[in-house]
Design a protein around this motif. Sequence first.
Motif, PDB file in Angstrom:
ATOM      1  N   ASP A  62       0.856  -1.186   0.000  1.00  0.00           N
ATOM      2  CA  ASP A  62       0.000   0.000   0.000  1.00  0.00           C
ATOM      3  C   ASP A  62       0.896   1.242   0.000  1.00  0.00           C
ATOM      4  OD1 ASP A  62      -1.514   2.222   0.694  1.00  0.00           O
ATOM      5  OD2 ASP A  62      -2.782   1.111   2.103  1.00  0.00           O
ATOM      6  N   ARG A  64       0.503   4.215   0.720  1.00  0.00           N
ATOM      7  CA  ARG A  64       0.399   5.147   1.851  1.00  0.00           C
ATOM      8  C   ARG A  64       0.976   4.547   3.132  1.00  0.00           C
ATOM      9  NH1 ARG A  64      -2.203   9.357  -0.150  1.00  0.00           N
ATOM     10  NH2 ARG A  64      -3.727   9.007  -1.793  1.00  0.00           N
ATOM     11  N   LYS A  65       1.272   3.274   3.101  1.00  0.00           N
ATOM     12  CA  LYS A  65       1.822   2.623   4.304  1.00  0.00           C
ATOM     13  C   LYS A  65       3.287   2.248   4.156  1.00  0.00           C
ATOM     14  CE  LYS A  65      -2.578   0.955   6.062  1.00  0.00           C
ATOM     15  NZ  LYS A  65      -3.530  -0.157   6.035  1.00  0.00           N
ATOM     16  N   VAL A 142       6.240   6.677   9.989  1.00  0.00           N
ATOM     17  CA  VAL A 142       5.436   5.596   9.410  1.00  0.00           C
ATOM     18  C   VAL A 142       6.086   4.237   9.692  1.00  0.00           C
ATOM     19  CG1 VAL A 142       4.633   4.580   7.241  1.00  0.00           C
ATOM     20  CG2 VAL A 142       4.481   7.050   7.606  1.00  0.00           C
TER      21      VAL A 142
END
Lengths: 320, 320
Positions: A62, A64-65, A142
């Motif tokens: 992903d 965004r991850k 993150v």
Amino acid sequence: MKSVRGFASATVGNVACGFDILGFAITEPGDEVILTRSERKHTGCPVTISSISGDGGKLPLDPRKNTSSFVVLKFLEYIRTHKGQDCTGHISLELKKHLPLSSGMGSSAASAAAALAAANELLGRPCTKMELVHFAIEGERVACGSAHADNAAPAILGNFVLIRSYTPLDLIVIPPPEKLFCSLVHPHTELRTSFARSVLPTDITLKDATRQWGNVGALVAGLLTSDYALVGRSLVDVVAEPKRAPLIPGFAEVKEAALNAGALGCSIAGSGPSIFAFSDSAETAHAAGEAMQKAFLASKKSLKSDMWVSPICREGARIL
Amino acid sequence: MKSVRGFASATVGNVACGFDILGFAITEPGDEVILTRSERKHTGCPVTISSISGDGGKLPLDPRKNTSSFVVLKFLEYIRTHKGQDCTGHISLELKKHLPLSSGMGSSAASAAAALAAANELLGRPCTKMELVHFAIEGERVACGSAHADNAAPAILGNFVLIRSYTPLDLIVIPPPEKLFCSLVHPHTELRTSFARSVLPTDITLKDATRQWGNVGALVAGLLTSDYALVGRSLVDVVAEPKRAPLIPGFAEVKEAALNAGALGCSIAGSGPSIFAFSDSAETAHAAGEAMQKAFLASKKSLKSDMWVSPICREGARIL
């Protein structure tokens, strides 16, 4: 279609006494990120991950991850809002991991720095390296939950980087002495940063703190004056190393082996389990690294390990 | 009869972030010690104090209790046992104090350093300056109960001196940037070192400690690279200054006045009550010093003060 290949190398945070405020980059190994830009319209995220190799399937796809794509998204957002530069089209990201995860070698920072070097090149270099550091630090949040700069900053800037302050971010680049070599040994065991952090106390004695900042000042002086013996004497950590050493099987023996082989000093790389040593020649650094590997093998857990010998990287993240 | 006049200047310990591990010497004011050796036999102590001026009658005349004579006795003992040099005859000591007592200006260290410089010259220089530092530190134990080196070491060696370690004693001399000037303001009030020490906590948070050693590293880097702005930014003390500032009437206003006048940074000299500021020119240092004096006068206690502007002393204790 335009393609750019970014590279950023392993980094070592803390550097014994410099807990949370000091890190340095070595020249290898490192992670590679290939960004390919196409003009095709996209409906969702402007960055997608085409492939990841070398992570054993552990990293998220992903965008965004995943740290490397996340920082590219932050970069695109910044150049749109601060530089008025809109990146139309789509960016495909390929990550080639050569650094082991949870190793204390700045694995996530290297991926982020490689991605940012590639993105900046791809978009015509709108940002300075110092600007890129901010996104790399966001990537650390993150990756490991806290926005630390001791890997992210040297992964982008190379050299030693001292973090004087986080708010505002105040980074001091310290060029390494010419003959300083690092032996980095990664035992085949994982140690999660969050766990290594959980063993640290909230408070320390003023006496220990004073010893620690005496060594920090001396280490900086040793680096800036190329006083190798002083660098060695200053690699003393009375705060984190005593708490974290028990988490690394054979730490005491490995450190002793490095020093006996002639290394200037030795401590935990970041939060471990990797261990670094400094030497004042490539030959000694090789000897120290081999002695450290032997000591890991001879320890109770008979740990195999990887070992790299490298000068300090002066260049930071770059384009291949 | 042979007579030698030694001089050592005021020193500032701590230097904001460098609590207990950093100090520097200025060029004036300082204490003078005149040693006169005669060959007459003595039955008791080989050193006697003939006179002390400038202390308001506060310092002891007993040669084993007065810091300046005590360190000479230690010196004589050392050269007898370690250099095989027996000092026959008798030494008479005259102390001319120009530094205020309990001021944070390293008064006792200056007397000790001046006495040691004179004694070493009188006896044909049997000791290195680094050896003399050991006796000066012993003198601090007599003067204020603990063997701190942050005044004693720069009083002998000049420059900035960083104390990496006490056991073994590991001192790093850091030459000052060329245009660094100190404004030192001594308000007419006393603050005993032992009391200023009693307000400090035994433990501090790891977070504060980390901020402090980030600043220590940055200060050393600023000094060694003549980065005046970095020196200024690094003069941050989150450990001792917040606890000791309330003991100095008007501290906040004085610091603000210094910074408003263009000083790079400002903090407590040693354990206070004197306050020092750094500037990157003599003119700014004068302006800052005058502004600090005015602020002391304008504060609640309307304190009068003395003020000195000086470059950093490179020479250390010397013979006049």
